[in-house]
Write a protein that holds these residues in place. Structure first.
Motif, PDB file in Angstrom:
ATOM      1  N   ALA A  80     -21.066   2.816 -16.794  1.00 52.16           N
ATOM      2  CA  ALA A  80     -22.177   2.138 -17.472  1.00 52.16           C
ATOM      3  C   ALA A  80     -23.482   2.917 -17.407  1.00 52.16           C
ATOM      4  N   ARG A  81     -23.634   3.778 -16.401  1.00 48.15           N
ATOM      5  CA  ARG A  81     -24.892   4.500 -16.187  1.00 48.15           C
ATOM      6  C   ARG A  81     -26.085   3.543 -16.334  1.00 48.15           C
ATOM      7  N   PRO A  82     -26.138   2.488 -15.510  1.00 45.56           N
ATOM      8  CA  PRO A  82     -27.174   1.457 -15.684  1.00 45.56           C
ATOM      9  C   PRO A  82     -28.577   2.014 -15.531  1.00 45.56           C
ATOM     10  N   GLN A  83     -29.453   1.625 -16.426  1.00 45.84           N
ATOM     11  CA  GLN A  83     -30.866   1.991 -16.348  1.00 45.84           C
ATOM     12  C   GLN A  83     -31.622   0.892 -15.612  1.00 45.84           C
ATOM     13  N   SER A  84     -32.813   1.222 -15.158  1.00 41.60           N
ATOM     14  CA  SER A  84     -33.541   0.306 -14.275  1.00 41.60           C
ATOM     15  C   SER A  84     -33.935  -1.002 -14.958  1.00 41.60           C
ATOM     16  N   ASP A  85     -33.971  -1.024 -16.292  1.00 48.20           N
ATOM     17  CA  ASP A  85     -34.359  -2.242 -17.002  1.00 48.20           C
ATOM     18  C   ASP A  85     -33.156  -3.049 -17.477  1.00 48.20           C
ATOM     19  N   GLU A  86     -31.968  -2.735 -16.968  1.00 49.61           N
ATOM     20  CA  GLU A  86     -30.745  -3.395 -17.416  1.00 49.61           C
ATOM     21  C   GLU A  86     -30.158  -4.289 -16.329  1.00 49.61           C
ATOM     22  N   VAL A  87     -29.670  -5.439 -16.754  1.00 50.29           N
ATOM     23  CA  VAL A  87     -28.959  -6.328 -15.846  1.00 50.29           C
ATOM     24  C   VAL A  87     -27.642  -5.680 -15.417  1.00 50.29           C
ATOM     25  N   ILE A  88     -27.309  -5.794 -14.144  1.00 45.09           N
ATOM     26  CA  ILE A  88     -26.009  -5.343 -13.641  1.00 45.09           C
ATOM     27  C   ILE A  88     -25.282  -6.559 -13.065  1.00 45.09           C
ATOM     28  N   VAL A  89     -23.977  -6.618 -13.274  1.00 41.25           N
ATOM     29  CA  VAL A  89     -23.228  -7.836 -12.947  1.00 41.25           C
ATOM     30  C   VAL A  89     -21.876  -7.484 -12.337  1.00 41.25           C
ATOM     31  N   LEU A  90     -21.479  -8.253 -11.321  1.00 37.29           N
ATOM     32  CA  LEU A  90     -20.120  -8.231 -10.817  1.00 37.29           C
ATOM     33  C   LEU A  90     -19.426  -9.502 -11.293  1.00 37.29           C
ATOM     34  N   LEU A 117     -26.113  -9.431 -10.470  1.00 38.48           N
ATOM     35  CA  LEU A 117     -25.849 -10.843 -10.636  1.00 38.48           C
ATOM     36  C   LEU A 117     -24.387 -11.088 -10.291  1.00 38.48           C
ATOM     37  N   LEU A 118     -24.074 -12.313  -9.913  1.00 38.46           N
ATOM     38  CA  LEU A 118     -22.691 -12.712  -9.677  1.00 38.46           C
ATOM     39  C   LEU A 118     -22.250 -13.624 -10.808  1.00 38.46           C
ATOM     40  N   TYR A 119     -21.253 -13.159 -11.568  1.00 35.03           N
ATOM     41  CA  TYR A 119     -20.653 -14.009 -12.593  1.00 35.03           C
ATOM     42  C   TYR A 119     -19.392 -14.626 -12.011  1.00 35.03           C
ATOM     43  N   THR A 120     -19.302 -15.948 -12.057  1.00 34.19           N
ATOM     44  CA  THR A 120     -18.090 -16.598 -11.588  1.00 34.19           C
ATOM     45  C   THR A 120     -18.036 -18.033 -12.074  1.00 34.19           C
ATOM     46  N   ASN A 121     -16.865 -18.671 -11.880  1.00 36.15           N
ATOM     47  CA  ASN A 121     -16.682 -20.050 -12.320  1.00 36.15           C
ATOM     48  C   ASN A 121     -17.114 -21.027 -11.226  1.00 36.15           C
ATOM     49  N   TRP A 168     -36.114 -10.383 -16.812  1.00 31.97           N
ATOM     50  CA  TRP A 168     -35.017  -9.404 -16.888  1.00 31.97           C
ATOM     51  C   TRP A 168     -35.415  -8.114 -16.178  1.00 31.97           C
ATOM     52  N   PRO A 169     -34.602  -7.500 -15.333  1.00 31.25           N
ATOM     53  CA  PRO A 169     -33.171  -7.680 -15.095  1.00 31.25           C
ATOM     54  C   PRO A 169     -32.815  -8.532 -13.882  1.00 31.25           C
ATOM     55  N   PHE A 170     -33.670  -9.464 -13.478  1.00 31.93           N
ATOM     56  CA  PHE A 170     -33.345 -10.420 -12.412  1.00 31.93           C
ATOM     57  C   PHE A 170     -33.010  -9.734 -11.092  1.00 31.93           C
ATOM     58  N   ASP A 171     -33.824  -8.781 -10.699  1.00 33.75           N
ATOM     59  CA  ASP A 171     -33.561  -8.062  -9.456  1.00 33.75           C
ATOM     60  C   ASP A 171     -33.789  -8.959  -8.238  1.00 33.75           C
ATOM     61  N   GLY A 172     -33.174  -8.575  -7.147  1.00 33.97           N
ATOM     62  CA  GLY A 172     -33.441  -9.230  -5.869  1.00 33.97           C
ATOM     63  C   GLY A 172     -32.451 -10.324  -5.527  1.00 33.97           C
ATOM     64  N   LEU A 173     -32.591 -10.836  -4.305  1.00 31.30           N
ATOM     65  CA  LEU A 173     -31.748 -11.911  -3.787  1.00 31.30           C
ATOM     66  C   LEU A 173     -32.560 -13.194  -3.692  1.00 31.30           C
ATOM     67  N   HIS A 174     -31.878 -14.334  -3.771  1.00 29.74           N
ATOM     68  CA  HIS A 174     -32.603 -15.582  -3.544  1.00 29.74           C
ATOM     69  C   HIS A 174     -32.641 -15.883  -2.048  1.00 29.74           C
ATOM     70  N   ASP A 175     -33.470 -16.828  -1.664  1.00 24.81           N
ATOM     71  CA  ASP A 175     -33.661 -17.127  -0.249  1.00 24.81           C
ATOM     72  C   ASP A 175     -32.364 -17.614   0.394  1.00 24.81           C
ATOM     73  N   GLU A 176     -32.202 -17.240   1.643  1.00 27.13           N
ATOM     74  CA  GLU A 176     -31.029 -17.672   2.388  1.00 27.13           C
ATOM     75  C   GLU A 176     -31.110 -19.163   2.682  1.00 27.13           C
ATOM     76  N   LYS A 177     -29.976 -19.864   2.530  1.00 23.45           N
ATOM     77  CA  LYS A 177     -29.920 -21.300   2.798  1.00 23.45           C
ATOM     78  C   LYS A 177     -28.731 -21.589   3.714  1.00 23.45           C
ATOM     79  N   PRO A 178     -28.962 -21.666   5.003  1.00 26.04           N
ATOM     80  CA  PRO A 178     -27.851 -21.944   5.919  1.00 26.04           C
ATOM     81  C   PRO A 178     -27.197 -23.282   5.581  1.00 26.04           C
ATOM     82  N   PRO A 179     -25.885 -23.412   5.799  1.00 30.21           N
ATOM     83  CA  PRO A 179     -25.195 -24.674   5.508  1.00 30.21           C
ATOM     84  C   PRO A 179     -25.747 -25.820   6.347  1.00 30.21           C
TER      85      PRO A 179
END
Length: 375
Positions: free
Chosen positions: A142-152, A184-188, A274-285
């Motif tokens: 994909a050669r992702p550029q810095s302004d592009e969303v990356i997804v697993l 980003l995480l894509y999943t059901n 866009w591109p939604f960089d970073g992690l959201h805050d940790e939320k312990p169970p």
């Protein structure tokens, strides 16, 4: 003293107004939350994002005529890298040509989409096999550029064909090492819920921004599962719930099986985020969640999954294309571990005869398997 008495006499009345305002704000927040979880694609000020694979035919001029469509996420790599084969008359040569054409089409689409003003992103379909090698494959493909969303893309967490969640954690770590960014995480729903309930076990996956695949009109009763504050994207339409007669949202210039996603923000806000960089805050169970887990809460599937439609309707590597010559493969017990790693191993383990039977049943196949699953 007189002013103090006046102040005290006004205070109860002001308190009532304050309570009324708080109630109004709570009601507005509830309405906003409902708008984000009940058919948000019907809100004309919410942005839409398309995602596609190489066999989706696209009329770009008609697509961009819909001003709500702000971005496009294309399928990039799939599992482990394709083994190079120079023999054009062999099966492996046909596989290599298909892989090469798909890769060139991906980059052509990226250039077109950006010229037309769309935000661009790409996803890697995670399959069983070396996750570090898959991360490198994705970067090189994909050669992702810095302004592009990356997804697993994790289609299912307990299917041997796809990447396990433990492998996914390693993939995310390796990808961050290459790009200094998290995907980003894509999943059901089923997999997202499992990650949320076991987030201490998956400290990275549980903090990735969520691209949520859920084909319901309302998700207010099940989301955000105690882990995410909300979805970044919600895939609400795909080939399983969109046909010539009915569809949650019609996209001009795209086939019925195009995947359509909604973001609970305006087009302008989405392009800015866009591109939604970073992690959201940790939320312990919470303690309640831990108790449910200890009790072995049931985790039932939610109808058809997007992965039910992952197949290539045009190519069957289990059969020789016309005019090609097969190259005999060495027996498995004569192949070294390193050679096995270098080969394409994206197919699921199991009985080959039953796999072939399953392949024949996939008449509504919508998404391509680039890397030669045995279908």
């Amino acid at each position: 003293m007189r002013y103090a008495l006046v102040y005290l006499s006004v205070l109860p009345s002001a308190g009532k107004w304050l309570l009324a305002l708080l109630a109004l704000f709570a009601a507005l927040a509830s309405v906003t939350a409902a708008a984000e979880t009940h058919q948000p694609w019907k809100k004309p000020d919410y942005a839409l994002v398309l995602d596609a694979y190489e066999l989706n035919p696209l009329d770009w001029q008609r697509i961009v005529s819909d001003r709500r469509i702000a971005g496009f996420i294309g399928k990039a790599s799939d599992g482990l890298p394709q083994q190079y084969c120079a023999d054009r008359t062999s099966l492996c040569g046909a596989q290599w040509r298909k892989y090469s054409v798909s890769r060139e089409l991906y980059h052509t689409r990226r250039a077109l989409a950006k010229v037309l003003g769309l935000k661009w992103g790409s996803y890697h379909l995670g399959r069983a096999g070396d996750p570090e090698l898959q991360a490198l494959h994705y970067v090189q493909y994909a050669r992702p550029q810095s302004d592009e969303v990356i997804v697993l893309d994790i289609e299912d967490y307990d299917d041997a064909e796809f990447m396990s969640l433990e492998e996914a954690e390693r993939f995310v770590t390796a990808l961050y090492g290459h790009l200094d960014r998290y995907p980003l995480l894509y999943t059901n729903h089923r997999t997202a819920r499992h990650i949320a309930e076991n987030r201490e076990q998956y400290p990275l996956l549980s903090r990735l921004r969520l691209w949520y695949a859920r084909y319901k009109e309302d998700i207010g009763d099940v989301f955000p599962m105690g882990n995410w504050d909300g979805y970044t994207l919600w895939q609400f339409a795909y080939g399983g719930n969109c046909n010539s007669k009915s569809c949650p949202y019609r996209v001009e210039g795209a086939p019925h099986n195009i995947d359509v996603n909604v973001a609970p923000v305006s087009v302008g806000a989405l392009k800015k985020a866009w591109p939604f960089d970073g992690l959201h805050d940790e939320k312990p169970p919470t303690q309640d969640e831990k108790s449910l887990l200890a009790a072995g809460a049931a985790d039932s599937p939610d109808g058809k999954k997007h992965s039910d439609f992952v197949a290539d309707p045009d190519y069957n590597p289990g059969k020789l294309p016309p005019g090609t010559v097969a190259i005999p493969s060495p027996r498995d017990d004569q192949v070294s571990d390193s050679e096995k790693t270098d080969k394409l191993t994206t197919s699921s383990a199991g009985n080959k005869d039953s796999t072939a039977d399953n392949c024949e049943k996939k008449e509504d196949a919508l998404e391509s398997d680039d890397l030669a699953a045995p279908c």
